[in-house]
Design a protein around this motif. Sequence first.
Motif, short mmCIF file in Angstrom:
data_model
loop_
_atom_site.label_atom_id
_atom_site.label_comp_id
_atom_site.label_asym_id
_atom_site.label_seq_id
_atom_site.Cartn_x
_atom_site.Cartn_y
_atom_site.Cartn_z
N LEU A 1 -33.64 -22.33 -20.31
CA LEU A 1 -34.20 -22.61 -21.63
C LEU A 1 -33.14 -22.46 -22.72
N ASP A 2 -32.29 -21.43 -22.58
CA ASP A 2 -31.21 -21.23 -23.56
C ASP A 2 -30.29 -22.45 -23.60
N LEU A 3 -29.97 -22.99 -22.42
CA LEU A 3 -29.11 -24.18 -22.37
C LEU A 3 -29.77 -25.35 -23.09
N LEU A 4 -31.07 -25.52 -22.89
CA LEU A 4 -31.79 -26.63 -23.52
C LEU A 4 -31.84 -26.47 -25.04
N ILE A 5 -32.01 -25.24 -25.49
CA ILE A 5 -32.11 -24.99 -26.93
C ILE A 5 -30.75 -25.17 -27.61
N ASP A 6 -29.67 -24.82 -26.90
CA ASP A 6 -28.34 -24.91 -27.49
C ASP A 6 -27.82 -26.35 -27.58
N TYR A 7 -28.38 -27.24 -26.78
CA TYR A 7 -27.90 -28.62 -26.74
C TYR A 7 -28.43 -29.40 -27.94
N ASP A 8 -27.67 -30.40 -28.41
CA ASP A 8 -28.04 -31.12 -29.64
C ASP A 8 -28.94 -32.34 -29.41
N TRP A 9 -29.14 -32.78 -28.20
CA TRP A 9 -30.06 -33.85 -27.84
C TRP A 9 -29.87 -35.13 -28.65
N PRO A 10 -28.75 -35.83 -28.45
CA PRO A 10 -28.56 -37.11 -29.14
C PRO A 10 -29.62 -38.15 -28.78
N GLY A 11 -30.21 -38.02 -27.56
CA GLY A 11 -31.28 -38.94 -27.15
C GLY A 11 -32.66 -38.43 -27.51
N ASN A 12 -32.71 -37.28 -28.22
CA ASN A 12 -33.95 -36.71 -28.74
C ASN A 12 -34.98 -36.39 -27.65
N VAL A 13 -36.27 -36.50 -27.98
CA VAL A 13 -37.32 -36.06 -27.06
C VAL A 13 -37.29 -36.85 -25.75
N ARG A 14 -36.93 -38.13 -25.83
CA ARG A 14 -36.88 -38.96 -24.62
C ARG A 14 -35.84 -38.40 -23.65
N GLU A 15 -34.68 -37.96 -24.17
CA GLU A 15 -33.64 -37.40 -23.30
C GLU A 15 -34.11 -36.08 -22.70
N LEU A 16 -34.77 -35.24 -23.50
CA LEU A 16 -35.29 -33.97 -22.98
C LEU A 16 -36.30 -34.22 -21.88
N GLU A 17 -37.17 -35.20 -22.07
CA GLU A 17 -38.17 -35.52 -21.05
C GLU A 17 -37.49 -35.94 -19.74
N ASN A 18 -36.45 -36.75 -19.84
CA ASN A 18 -35.73 -37.18 -18.63
C ASN A 18 -35.10 -36.00 -17.89
N VAL A 19 -34.54 -35.06 -18.65
CA VAL A 19 -33.91 -33.89 -18.04
C VAL A 19 -34.95 -33.05 -17.30
N ILE A 20 -36.11 -32.85 -17.92
CA ILE A 20 -37.16 -32.04 -17.28
C ILE A 20 -37.74 -32.77 -16.07
N GLU A 21 -37.92 -34.07 -16.16
CA GLU A 21 -38.42 -34.82 -15.01
C GLU A 21 -37.46 -34.69 -13.83
N ARG A 22 -36.17 -34.84 -14.09
CA ARG A 22 -35.16 -34.70 -13.04
C ARG A 22 -35.21 -33.32 -12.40
N ALA A 23 -35.26 -32.28 -13.24
CA ALA A 23 -35.28 -30.91 -12.73
C ALA A 23 -36.54 -30.64 -11.91
N THR A 24 -37.67 -31.18 -12.36
CA THR A 24 -38.93 -30.99 -11.65
C THR A 24 -38.88 -31.64 -10.27
N VAL A 25 -38.29 -32.82 -10.18
CA VAL A 25 -38.20 -33.52 -8.90
C VAL A 25 -37.25 -32.78 -7.96
N LEU A 26 -36.13 -32.25 -8.49
CA LEU A 26 -35.09 -31.68 -7.63
C LEU A 26 -35.34 -30.23 -7.22
N THR A 27 -36.16 -29.50 -7.98
CA THR A 27 -36.35 -28.09 -7.64
C THR A 27 -37.08 -27.95 -6.31
N SER A 28 -36.63 -26.98 -5.51
CA SER A 28 -37.25 -26.76 -4.20
C SER A 28 -38.15 -25.53 -4.20
#
Length: 482
Positions: free
Chosen positions: A349-376
């Motif tokens: 969460l700290d990493l996500l908060i520190d990042y500036d998100w040039p792609g805004n909410v859409r980019e954040l959504e993509n990152v969370i979708e990727r992490a959700t799919v990859l987590t075991s």
Amino acid sequence: MNTSILVIDDEEIMREILDALLSREGYRVRLAATAEEGLDLARAMPFDAAIVDVMLPGMNGVQALDELKKLDDDLPVVMITAFASVENAIAAMKRGAFDYISKPFKNDEVLAVLRNALAQGRLVAENRALRQNLQAHANHFGDIIGKSARMRQVFDLIIQAAPSRTTILVNGESGTGKELVARSLHQNSQRADRAFITVNSGSLPPDLLESNLFGHVKGAFTGAVYPKKGLFELADKGTIFFDEIGNIPIETQAKLLRVIQEREFMRLGGVETIKVDVRIIAATNVDLKKMMEEGKFREDLYYRLHVITVQLPPLRERKDDIPLLVQHFIEKYGKENNKPNLELSAEALDLLIDYDWPGNVRELENVIERATVLTSGPRIDADLIPDHVRSGRRFQMPQFVVPPEGISYRDAEASFQRNLIESALEAAGGVQKRAAELLQIKPTTLNEMIKRHDIRPRRKKAGARSDEPDPQPETVTADDAL
């Protein structure tokens, strides 16, 4: 009293009687002799109630009631009938009429029924406003997630602007959720049960775009074998949303302006004028004023669109909303991937908060979708955050202002060193080895600096989240912390 009443009656004497009676009570009255005239008035201005004669030439009163309800489902309509028949009354009531009165009527009866109708209309409006306010003061508004002050302002503006027909411009960077705002404006308007149509502006050549918007007649161009309705006709009584309106060709902008001004257009290759009642919401991520000054966007269209503007902040300016958004996307994609009850680690969460998100909410959504799919496992850790987000942390040197009397360089340097070490130790939970890695120096060097500055580090409890209050500090020696 600013209450406005629409009266539709084909008998001139009845119009005069009702006009005199209602005007004397302080109501603003508009009169129409036919249903068609009355509907034109209702499209042009809002009314608080309507009084409609059942027996009208052409379109009858019950049909007029249906059309009025399409324009404003909450409009209280009182029917007048010369035939005190239960059948006529029941038919009108089933179709949404508030009440009916019979000719000949008593003045007091008309006023009493009208007062009750207006009271019901106010109650419905207040209930809707209350629901919207409750929603806006939660952590979301429709599908828009946020609790920051900037987003509260957006929610409030949606509540105020949604009921009107006014054209609205939504400004914001790509990925900030402009279409979500447009949908919320539609869903909180009186057009909510009608079509919401999105136009991807500028993705088509001008001729094809105009054909899509306005339709075409048979033979309008090569391949036009059949006549076709355009998006404006399909959106009649509803809302049309122009995504990235700055991309619309300049030649198409003139035709769009005519629809906004005249509420009418002609199909491509046609001569027949088609009238529509469509609310226009436009969005852009560019400076339309600058485009206008450069001659790339029509000035008259710019000012037509710039009536009410909703400014959406980028995600970097509302970082308070990141935890809410993350939780929303984890639940969404956890459900889709059959991974319920996923959690995000504090470090991630700290990493996500520190990042500036040039792609805004859409980019954040993509990152969370990727992490959700990859987590075991049941937890999303920092290693599942993409490298570009992890490396997005940037150290910013604090700005110093040298006072007129000057400052001791050695004292300032020592103070800066001490603050930097304390910040690194706090980020490392008091573990000196990790703090040395963060500062990219040897642990022994950090140990010497800690002793020199007499710093007493605090160790956080294992697993403590960065947003939890620090536990009571425990005193440790420099050697213990290694």
